[in-house]
Scaffold this active site. Structure first.
Site, PDB file in Angstrom:
ATOM      1  N   LYS A 116       1.105  -1.066   0.061  1.00  0.00           N
ATOM      2  CA  LYS A 116       0.122   0.089   0.278  1.00  0.00           C
ATOM      3  C   LYS A 116       0.861   1.018  -0.039  1.00  0.00           C
ATOM      4  O   LYS A 116       0.738   2.255  -0.465  1.00  0.00           O
ATOM      5  CB  LYS A 116      -1.093   0.266   1.158  1.00  0.00           C
ATOM      6  N   HIS A 235     -12.833  -1.155  10.795  1.00  0.00           N
ATOM      7  CA  HIS A 235     -12.271  -0.464   9.008  1.00  0.00           C
ATOM      8  C   HIS A 235     -13.200  -1.649   8.981  1.00  0.00           C
ATOM      9  O   HIS A 235     -12.122  -2.125   7.093  1.00  0.00           O
ATOM     10  CB  HIS A 235     -10.455  -1.025   9.677  1.00  0.00           C
ATOM     11  N   ARG A 291      -8.909  -7.018  -7.313  1.00  0.00           N
ATOM     12  CA  ARG A 291     -10.346  -7.952  -7.476  1.00  0.00           C
ATOM     13  C   ARG A 291     -11.414  -8.202  -7.148  1.00  0.00           C
ATOM     14  O   ARG A 291     -11.384  -6.319  -7.338  1.00  0.00           O
ATOM     15  CB  ARG A 291      -9.562  -8.921  -6.335  1.00  0.00           C
TER      16      ARG A 291
HETATM   17  P1  ADP Z   1      -7.570  -2.394   4.883  1.00  0.00           P
HETATM   18  O1  ADP Z   1      -6.676  -2.504   3.747  1.00  0.00           O
HETATM   19  O2  ADP Z   1      -6.678  -2.825   5.772  1.00  0.00           O
HETATM   20  O3  ADP Z   1      -9.074  -2.341   4.654  1.00  0.00           O
HETATM   21  P2  ADP Z   1      -7.940   1.091   3.995  1.00  0.00           P
HETATM   22  O4  ADP Z   1      -6.506   1.151   3.487  1.00  0.00           O
HETATM   23  O5  ADP Z   1      -8.769   0.141   2.826  1.00  0.00           O
HETATM   24  O6  ADP Z   1      -7.371  -0.723   4.849  1.00  0.00           O
HETATM   25  O7  ADP Z   1      -8.797   1.295   4.901  1.00  0.00           O
HETATM   26  C1  ADP Z   1      -9.872   0.876   5.736  1.00  0.00           C
HETATM   27  C2  ADP Z   1     -10.257   2.249   5.918  1.00  0.00           C
HETATM   28  O8  ADP Z   1      -9.617   2.339   7.319  1.00  0.00           O
HETATM   29  C3  ADP Z   1     -11.208   3.074   5.950  1.00  0.00           C
HETATM   30  O9  ADP Z   1     -12.349   2.435   5.199  1.00  0.00           O
HETATM   31  C4  ADP Z   1     -11.200   4.179   7.087  1.00  0.00           C
HETATM   32  O10 ADP Z   1     -12.191   3.904   7.190  1.00  0.00           O
HETATM   33  C5  ADP Z   1      -9.979   3.792   7.901  1.00  0.00           C
HETATM   34  N1  ADP Z   1      -8.891   4.975   7.079  1.00  0.00           N
HETATM   35  C6  ADP Z   1      -8.085   4.351   6.939  1.00  0.00           C
HETATM   36  N2  ADP Z   1      -6.902   5.294   6.172  1.00  0.00           N
HETATM   37  C7  ADP Z   1      -7.161   6.724   6.810  1.00  0.00           C
HETATM   38  C8  ADP Z   1      -7.896   7.874   6.917  1.00  0.00           C
HETATM   39  N3  ADP Z   1      -6.079   8.088   6.443  1.00  0.00           N
HETATM   40  N4  ADP Z   1      -7.861   8.528   7.792  1.00  0.00           N
HETATM   41  C9  ADP Z   1      -9.144   8.154   8.387  1.00  0.00           C
HETATM   42  N5  ADP Z   1      -9.512   6.728   8.783  1.00  0.00           N
HETATM   43  C10 ADP Z   1      -8.453   5.875   7.563  1.00  0.00           C
END
Ligand code: ADP
Length: 448
Positions: A116, A235, A291
């Protein structure tokens, strides 16, 4: 087109892929662990192969066993579904080496987007807006403190190899950094074999908006508009909808174009999703999922197409028949994830389902592999069904979802159906006042 596809997955997504293959006239091979021999994907596939004992590492994550199953059954392609090996560059590479088409991106693209921190750098370089933060992994807590002072608290530490919300920590002051860094890094190392962390600004009240992408091997990439996935716990997504009531036509167009631009920058040639956070009208790239996603049906509903079939056809080298201008949004669609879990504490509730009645009627779709007598194994994900509705407007979807939830009967295990009904009645939800923190009000400590 392929003759026979092996599905390297289980549960509702394995069935979903079987349905797509049947409609394309492709034979299917199911794989299953010891405890999954009574599963519906095993029953409905043309052939099945047992690939090992219950623990995923020995079965659904066992590349050698999966490849042997594909070779024994003479499958010419493998669909990985979501989760398990769907984002494993190694699996995609082994498939390629064995002359089996992996239904997904190239191993290189998976590896690039799977890290990421690197994915973010790549998108930033391509001109896609990103959340202010580190350029790549942060080596030490001291370096994290230095960067956080620049970015401004609160910040969030995230695992470079992350997924499923693991290895994430929100930090509100410098005093908490040292400890948070160590625990997040340890959690990431345990979950992903990679303890690398990156840091970014923590947005206090964002919406999670993602854009569905579809590409083919002829250089075409289109987007299928957005899904809003702001309703999450730990999350992880709980309710998804399309379109999002937070976007106007201009922002929708900008996000779609940025997503296509980002996908083209990595020569994307299959189905994928670019996730953004939206706050105060501004959107920022968060990650790309290479995916098919759990929530793909809401997009299928509003765009009137079959994403899994499109994904299989793209992998077989067929040229996409849609142009961007053909993609319209019809009405509104919403999905509730029905999990076998304690609705208060959000912890899994495995066990045997004694009664199972899924709703139906106009505009209702249920993607599930559960049935009365089905045993929800503690070894796998707690998702037991996806309840998806469509209607002319968001208000219609909410009413339809509520009546569908009220006639969804699952007994023998705990589920979150009652909690979904509460959300459908929540005035803020009805008004579309959503953010990724919406669910905090339902935590036990916040209940009166
Ligand atoms: P994963 O790959 O573990 O699912 P993501 O990067 O998609 O992680 O993030 C999952 C969730 O975490 C997001 O949908 C959001 O709710 C929260 N999140 C991630 N980064 C941030 C950020 N910079 N600020 C606020 N919330 C965040």
């Amino acid at each position: 087109m392929f003759r026979k596809v092996l599905i390297a997955n289980r549960g509702e997504i394995a069935l979903r892929i079987i349905w797509a293959c049947k409609e394309l006239g492709i034979k299917t091979v199911a794989v299953h662990s010891d405890v999954d021999s009574d599963s519906l994907h095993v029953r409905f596939a043309d052939e099945n192969v047992c690939i090992g004992p219950a623990p995923s590492r020995q079965s659904y994550l066992n590349i050698n066993n999966l490849i042997s199953a594909a070779e024994i059954s003479n499958a010419d392609a493998i669909h990985p579904g979501y989760g398990f090996l769907s984002e494993s560059p190694e699996f995609a590479r082994v498939c390629e080496a064995c002359n089996i088409t992996f239904i997904g991106p190239s191993p290189e693209t998976i590896a690039l987007m799977g890290n990421k921190a690197e994915a973010k750098l790549t998108m930033k370089a391509a001109g896609v807006p990103t959340i202010p933060g580190s350029d790549g992994p942060v080596p030490t807590p001291d370096e994290a403190k230095r960067l956080a002072a620049d970015i401004g608290y609160p910040v969030i530490l995230k695992a470079s190899a992350g997924g499923g919300g693991k290895g994430m920590r929100v930090i509100r002051s410098e005093a908490d950094m040292e400890m948070a860094f160590q625990t997040a890094s340890g959690e990431a190392a345990a979950a992903f074999n990679n303890g690398d962390l990156y840091i970014e600004k923590y947005l206090e009240n964002p919406r999670h908006i993602e854009i569905q992408i579809l590409g083919d091997k002829h250089g075409n990439v289109i987007h299928l508009n957005e899904r809003e996935c702001s309703i999450q716990r730990k999350h992880q997504k709980l309710i998804e909808e399309a379109p999002s009531c937070a976007l106007n036509a201009m922002t929708r167009k900008q996000m779609g174009e940025m997503a296509v631009h980002g996908a083209k920058a990595v020569n994307y040639a299959t189905a994928g999703t670019i996730e953004f956070l939206l706050e105060d009208g501004k959107f920022y790239f968060m990650e790309m999922n290479t995916r098919i996603q759990v929530e793909h049906p809401v997009t299928e509903n509003v765009c009137n197409l079959d994403l899994v079939k499109a994904q299989i056809m793209a992998a077989a080298g067929e040229k996409m028949t849609w142009r961007q201008k053909d993609i319209k949004i019809w009405g509104h669609s919403m999905e509730c994830r029905i999990n076998a879990e304690d609705p208060i504490r959000f912890i899994p509730s495995p066990g045997r389902i004694t009664t199972f009645h899924a709703p139906g009627g106009p505009g209702v779709r249920v993607d599930t592999a559960a049935y009365a007598g089905y045993f929800v194994s503690p070894h796998y994900d707690s998702l037991i069904a996806k309840l998806i509705v469509r209607g002319p407007t968001r208000a219609d979807s909410i009413m339809r979802m509520k009546r569908a939830l009220e006639s969804f009967i699952v007994e023998g295990i705990k589920t979150n159906i009652a909690m979904h009904i509460k959300i459908m009645d929540d005035p803020d939800f009805i008004a579309g006042n959503l953010s990724t923190r919406f669910m905090e009000r339902y935590l036990p400590e916040n209940q009166k």
